[in-house]
Scaffold this active site. Sequence first.
Site, PDB file in Angstrom:
ATOM      1  N   HIS A  62     -20.639 -12.985  -2.960  1.00 22.78           N
ATOM      2  CA  HIS A  62     -20.325 -14.303  -3.471  1.00 22.78           C
ATOM      3  C   HIS A  62     -20.409 -15.339  -2.118  1.00 22.78           C
ATOM      4  O   HIS A  62     -20.350 -15.120  -1.070  1.00 22.78           O
ATOM      5  CB  HIS A  62     -18.660 -14.195  -3.916  1.00 22.78           C
ATOM      6  N   LYS A  72     -15.209 -17.642   5.886  1.00 23.07           N
ATOM      7  CA  LYS A  72     -14.125 -16.612   5.718  1.00 23.07           C
ATOM      8  C   LYS A  72     -13.689 -15.918   6.905  1.00 23.07           C
ATOM      9  O   LYS A  72     -14.801 -15.445   7.522  1.00 23.07           O
ATOM     10  CB  LYS A  72     -14.754 -15.853   4.691  1.00 23.07           C
ATOM     11  N   TYR A 132      -8.075 -12.690   3.103  1.00 25.10           N
ATOM     12  CA  TYR A 132      -8.854 -13.489   3.631  1.00 25.10           C
ATOM     13  C   TYR A 132      -7.962 -14.791   3.932  1.00 25.10           C
ATOM     14  O   TYR A 132      -7.385 -15.509   3.280  1.00 25.10           O
ATOM     15  CB  TYR A 132      -9.782 -14.100   2.196  1.00 25.10           C
ATOM     16  N   ASP A 168     -20.657  -9.659 -11.165  1.00 29.04           N
ATOM     17  CA  ASP A 168     -21.350  -9.481  -9.859  1.00 29.04           C
ATOM     18  C   ASP A 168     -22.559  -8.357 -10.481  1.00 29.04           C
ATOM     19  O   ASP A 168     -23.745  -8.545  -9.513  1.00 29.04           O
ATOM     20  CB  ASP A 168     -20.302  -8.455  -9.123  1.00 29.04           C
TER      21      ASP A 168
END
Length: 179
Positions: A62, A72, A132, A168
């Site tokens: 992603h 991130k 995250y 995905d």
Amino acid sequence: MIFTETKIKGVFVIEPEPINDDRGFFACSWSRDEFARRGLNPRLAQCNISFNHKRATLRGMHYQQAPHEEAKLVRCTSGLIFDVALDLRAHSPTRYQWVATELGEKNRRMFYIPEGLAHGYQTLSDDTEIFYQISENYHPESARGVRWDDPAFAIEWPLPPTIMADRDANYPMMELAGG
């Protein structure tokens, strides 16, 4: 914190430097000033938690496209994961290359993934939880992905995936996507 840059510019494995005493330890896991000094994006817009019941679950790959690209900082707070950063930056000398590290509750390692890279992971144990810190809020209109098994990237996942979102599993291959 100990910052170790990977073969992909801007991607770092970050390890805490614990200060131990008879109670246990204390360690810094994020510092805006330390990140800025190293040229890493220090913005913190959103924090997320991902929980996965089963080993071999795969999430990814992603990213968010401009104008909502995101950096991130990923940490596995329970269990163990194989965490992957894939360089999609147009003018990068490592475009379409990937790096990975194992993140887990025991090693307390973190993975910094800058803007322009896709991110994904595979669980190596049951009951994993990932935390995250993200530099940009989620914008569904900017959310994108690439195939986890695309031969253009040749990511070497440690296990055959057993659980994956349809989204995905069905991203187009790079050559079909015009990459």
